[in-house]
Design an enzyme around this catalytic site. Structure first.
Site, PDB file in Angstrom:
ATOM      1  N   TYR A   1     -14.444   7.153  28.336  1.00 32.36           N
ATOM      2  CA  TYR A   1     -14.279   7.911  27.088  1.00 32.36           C
ATOM      3  C   TYR A   1     -13.089   8.830  27.231  1.00 32.36           C
ATOM      4  O   TYR A   1     -12.923   9.486  28.273  1.00 32.36           O
ATOM      5  CB  TYR A   1     -15.532   8.749  26.785  1.00 32.36           C
ATOM      6  CG  TYR A   1     -16.183   8.298  25.504  1.00 32.36           C
ATOM      7  CD1 TYR A   1     -15.500   8.442  24.300  1.00 32.36           C
ATOM      8  CD2 TYR A   1     -17.430   7.709  25.487  1.00 32.36           C
ATOM      9  CE1 TYR A   1     -16.056   7.990  23.105  1.00 32.36           C
ATOM     10  CE2 TYR A   1     -18.001   7.251  24.310  1.00 32.36           C
ATOM     11  CZ  TYR A   1     -17.299   7.401  23.113  1.00 32.36           C
ATOM     12  OH  TYR A   1     -17.839   6.959  21.951  1.00 32.36           O
TER      13      TYR A   1
ATOM     14  N   GLU B   1     -11.555  10.847  24.223  1.00 33.52           N
ATOM     15  CA  GLU B   1     -11.172  11.409  22.918  1.00 33.52           C
ATOM     16  C   GLU B   1     -10.057  12.417  23.105  1.00 33.52           C
ATOM     17  O   GLU B   1     -10.074  13.221  24.043  1.00 33.52           O
ATOM     18  CB  GLU B   1     -12.377  12.092  22.263  1.00 33.52           C
ATOM     19  CG  GLU B   1     -13.297  11.097  21.595  1.00 33.52           C
ATOM     20  CD  GLU B   1     -14.515  11.756  20.972  1.00 33.52           C
ATOM     21  OE1 GLU B   1     -14.613  13.002  20.999  1.00 33.52           O
ATOM     22  OE2 GLU B   1     -15.367  11.012  20.463  1.00 33.52           O
TER      23      GLU B   1
ATOM     24  N   ASP C   1       4.582  -1.902   6.822  1.00 27.30           N
ATOM     25  CA  ASP C   1       3.516  -2.521   7.609  1.00 27.30           C
ATOM     26  C   ASP C   1       4.093  -3.824   8.174  1.00 27.30           C
ATOM     27  O   ASP C   1       4.182  -4.830   7.477  1.00 27.30           O
ATOM     28  CB  ASP C   1       2.321  -2.785   6.676  1.00 27.30           C
ATOM     29  CG  ASP C   1       1.196  -3.522   7.382  1.00 27.30           C
ATOM     30  OD1 ASP C   1       1.411  -4.000   8.517  1.00 27.30           O
ATOM     31  OD2 ASP C   1       0.108  -3.631   6.794  1.00 27.30           O
TER      32      ASP C   1
ATOM     33  N   THR D   1      -0.011  -4.500  13.780  1.00 30.36           N
ATOM     34  CA  THR D   1      -1.034  -4.977  14.694  1.00 30.36           C
ATOM     35  C   THR D   1      -0.295  -5.348  15.970  1.00 30.36           C
ATOM     36  O   THR D   1       0.926  -5.491  15.966  1.00 30.36           O
ATOM     37  CB  THR D   1      -1.759  -6.224  14.147  1.00 30.36           C
ATOM     38  OG1 THR D   1      -0.774  -7.189  13.801  1.00 30.36           O
ATOM     39  CG2 THR D   1      -2.604  -5.896  12.940  1.00 30.36           C
TER      40      THR D   1
ATOM     41  N   LYS E   1      -0.438 -10.327  16.706  1.00 31.81           N
ATOM     42  CA  LYS E   1       0.097 -11.488  15.955  1.00 31.81           C
ATOM     43  C   LYS E   1       1.357 -11.981  16.672  1.00 31.81           C
ATOM     44  O   LYS E   1       1.250 -12.452  17.806  1.00 31.81           O
ATOM     45  CB  LYS E   1       0.330 -11.080  14.501  1.00 31.81           C
ATOM     46  CG  LYS E   1      -0.965 -10.646  13.792  1.00 31.81           C
ATOM     47  CD  LYS E   1      -0.722 -10.374  12.334  1.00 31.81           C
ATOM     48  CE  LYS E   1      -1.984 -10.156  11.568  1.00 31.81           C
ATOM     49  NZ  LYS E   1      -2.503  -8.794  11.627  1.00 31.81           N
TER      50      LYS E   1
HETATM   51  N1  PLP Z   1      -1.434  -5.464   7.687  1.00 34.39           N
HETATM   52  C1  PLP Z   1      -1.076  -6.736   7.524  1.00 34.39           C
HETATM   53  C2  PLP Z   1       0.221  -7.039   6.840  1.00 34.39           C
HETATM   54  C3  PLP Z   1      -1.903  -7.763   7.984  1.00 34.39           C
HETATM   55  O1  PLP Z   1      -1.557  -9.038   7.781  1.00 34.39           O
HETATM   56  C4  PLP Z   1      -3.117  -7.423   8.637  1.00 34.39           C
HETATM   57  C5  PLP Z   1      -4.027  -8.457   9.162  1.00 34.39           C
HETATM   58  O2  PLP Z   1      -3.997  -9.581   8.932  1.00 34.39           O
HETATM   59  C6  PLP Z   1      -3.453  -6.072   8.758  1.00 34.39           C
HETATM   60  C7  PLP Z   1      -2.601  -5.118   8.286  1.00 34.39           C
HETATM   61  C8  PLP Z   1      -4.783  -5.644   9.333  1.00 34.39           C
HETATM   62  O3  PLP Z   1      -4.954  -5.900  10.651  1.00 34.39           O
HETATM   63  P1  PLP Z   1      -6.440  -5.897  11.311  1.00 34.39           P
HETATM   64  O4  PLP Z   1      -7.013  -7.223  11.029  1.00 34.39           O
HETATM   65  O5  PLP Z   1      -6.142  -5.619  12.735  1.00 34.39           O
HETATM   66  O6  PLP Z   1      -7.199  -4.793  10.658  1.00 34.39           O
END
Ligand code: PLP
Length: 572
Positions: free
Chosen positions: A206, A208, A352, A378, A381
């Site tokens: 843990y 935090e 994102d 993420t 991927k």
């Molecule tokens: N943002 C985008 C553009 C995504 O394609 C994804 C997942 O496919 C996410 C965020 C969310 O990721 P997670 O599945 O880890 O929550």
């Protein structure tokens, strides 16, 4: 019954400094018999540690590069002991022709170990000959070899001992991954090192808080882990601040929203149908429920982001935040343009880059870092790390973002995943990661070309990144995405159905198929294989003799999967 050189396939050879005196005789043997050889050293008499050389040969065999190996040290036994640590290796010391013959006939040995203390250059030729040209007898010996593997696994694998049900499901999933062509654009095969970190004792801790400011004792080591992960992430992407704690991409987005928005604030994002993600304001997601959402989309002809339309909505609505980035968009994103639009209209900008982070890291897609205020991703991927999320931001937002992740969104960070993220960032800094991403791009283009040549309609006409989106309505109007996905699943080709722009079906069935090249590229497939995959997809979805086609495609998929093994040696 003997084996022919063709049936033997490739052979890997390695030796330590004590084995070097047998090197010329070995090379001459392989040359004389027309055998394909991978020479893994050593080439001088400088002292070396033999286990590393045994490892090179064992890994060649585990990964399918070679079928057989030859190892030489002083006694032969050190090499055999080291090589036999690896799953699927059956290394045998043979001091005579009989020992070589029986190690093959009964033990199906795949590595021959020789000892230069006992064996001279003249004596090893007949031994090598017996080893390579004797076939495994099978029969009762199969049972014994299976038993050996089984006992070895039990000795090594606690999961099998404690929870056979989960162990066998894990083994089945590994087999499924091995036997399927994986085209899900958001999936990949993390390296053995990443998987080892995720399965480590760091899961027990843990922690935090943040390094140096934890709410638990005993964090001095995990502090180091998190600091290393941060340093590598910053080195890789060149940002001012990073938070490596988000458990997922969705939580990373949630943390950015939480840092700068209040419920009811306006956000401008791309809708799911144009390629956006659920966390970009979908009504069934927290982002749609909490904020007042406006959507920009794609141009109805080119199907590229309609930046002019985005600008008009931004000027009219003055949103607090614009989100850009996608789950199903095959074209390069102009992050600088979005930043200009946002900043010119009083909005902050969140990029994102979950899907394209690997391409950005390799310098093969324009980076949002620097021009956008927040960048989320993420790590699993194109980046090929463990499942998880990460947030980059400018320094001035650092404390707001950190507070929004913890205590805002999460409790204890997953330290084993943060360690695996550190490994992933280290791997992505290496030059070979750029070569991998270059191949991801080439493969996506080759796949798109093959699909288009067969008559599929591609949204936006092609791809600039790792994914391709098919709109089935133009060529196969009767077939929805769900049916297509299920048919391809039966042929061992995995992908996912998707909604497409101007979708006319429910999101559950969808009219699109999304395909990606990251996972097949990790298996070392290239453009030729992408061409074949496009052909197989067309055959499955247009087959008149469905059963025959399915059988034929499944066979070809099986062959491809065998030729391009998963990058794992020991993972159950
Ligand atoms: N943002 C985008 C553009 C995504 O394609 C994804 C997942 O496919 C996410 C965020 C969310 O990721 P997670 O599945 O880890 O929550």
């Amino acid at each position: 019954m003997g084996e022919s050189p063709a049936a033997i396939g490739a052979v890997s050879m390695a030796m330590d400094h004590r084995g070097i005196c047998l090197r010329p005789a070995l090379l001459a043997f392989f040359r004389a018999n027309g055998m394909r050889l991978f020479d893994r050293g050593t080439e001088t008499e400088d002292p070396v540690d033999y286990p590393f050389y045994a490892q090179r040969v064992a890994e060649d065999i585990c990964c399918g590069i070679s079928n057989f190996g030859v190892l030489v040290c002083g006694t032969g036994t050190g090499m055999a002991m080291a090589a036999n640590r690896f799953r699927t290796i059956r290394a045998a010391v043979a001091l005579s022709e009989e020992m070589a013959e029986l190690s093959r006939r009964h033990g199906n040995a795949n590595v021959l170990c020789l000892g230069s203390l006992w064996q001279s250059a003249e004596k090893i030729w007949p031994i090598l000959h017996k080893f390579f040209f004797t076939a495994f007898e099978g029969g009762r010996h199969c049972r014994r070899l299976e038993l050996m593997d089984k006992l070895g696994d039990v000795a090594m694998n606690w999961l099998e001992r404690v929870d056979p049900e989960i162990f066998s499901l894990t083994a089945l999933e590994r087999k499924r991954q091995e036997d399927h062509i994986e085209l899900i654009a958001s999936e990949n095969f993390a390296s053995q090192a990443v998987i080892d970190a995720t399965g480590s004792v760091l899961t027990n801790k843990y922690a935090e808080g943040y390094p140096g400011r934890r709410y638990y004792g005993g964090c001095e080591i995990v502090d180091k882990v998190e600091r290393i992960a941060r340093e590598r992430a910053l080195q890789l992407f060149g940002a001012e601040h990073v938070n490596v704690q988000p458990h997922s991409g969705s939580q990373a987005n949630g943390a950015v929203y939480g840092a700068v928005l209040k419920p009811g604030d306006k956000i401008l994002t791309m809708a799911l149908g144009d390629g956006g993600h659920l966390t970009h304001g979908h009504p069934k997601n927290f982002s749609g429920a909490l904020y007042s959402v406006y959507h920009y989309g794609t141009d109805s002809e080119s199907r590229r982001i309609d930046y002019d339309g985005m600008e008009k909505i931004a000027a009219r609505e003055r949103p607090k935040l614009i989100t850009v980035g996608a789950s199903a968009y095959a074209r390069a994103i102009d992050f600088e343009r979005v930043a200009e639009i946002g900043h010119g209209n009083g909005a902050l900008v969140l990029a994102d880059m979950a899907h394209i982070a690997g391409l950005v890291a390799a310098g093969l897609h324009p980076s949002p870092i620097g021009c956008c205020d927040f960048v989320t991703s993420t790590t699993h991927k194109t980046l090929r790390g463990p499942r998880g999320g990460v947030i980059f931001c400018k320094k001035k937002f650092a404390s707001a973002i950190d507070a929004s992740v913890f205590p805002g969104q999460q409790g204890g960070p997953l330290m084993h995943i943060i360690a695996a993220k550190a490994v992933c960032f280290l791997e992505a800094i290496q030059p070979q990661f750029r070569s991998y991403q270059l191949q991801v791009l080439k493969n996506a283009k080759a796949l798109a070309k093959s699909l288009a040549d067969h008559g599929f309609h591609l949204v936006s006409g092609g791809t600039d990144n790792h994914l391709v989106l098919i709109d089935l309505r133009k060529n196969l109007p009767q077939m929805d995405g769900l049916t297509a996905q299920m048919l391809l699943d039966r042929a061992n080709i995995s992908l996912n159905r998707n909604v497409v722009p101007d979708e006319t079906r429910s999101p559950f069935s969808g009219s699109g198929l999304r395909l990606g090249s990251p996972a097949v590229t990790t298996r070392s497939m290239g453009e030729r294989e992408m061409e074949q995959i496009g052909q197989m997809i067309w055959e499955v979805l247009t087959a008149e003799e469905a059963a025959d086609t399915m059988e034929s495609v499944r066979g070809r998929v099986r062959d491809l999967c065998r030729r391009f093994p998963l990058p794992y040696a020991n993972t159950p």
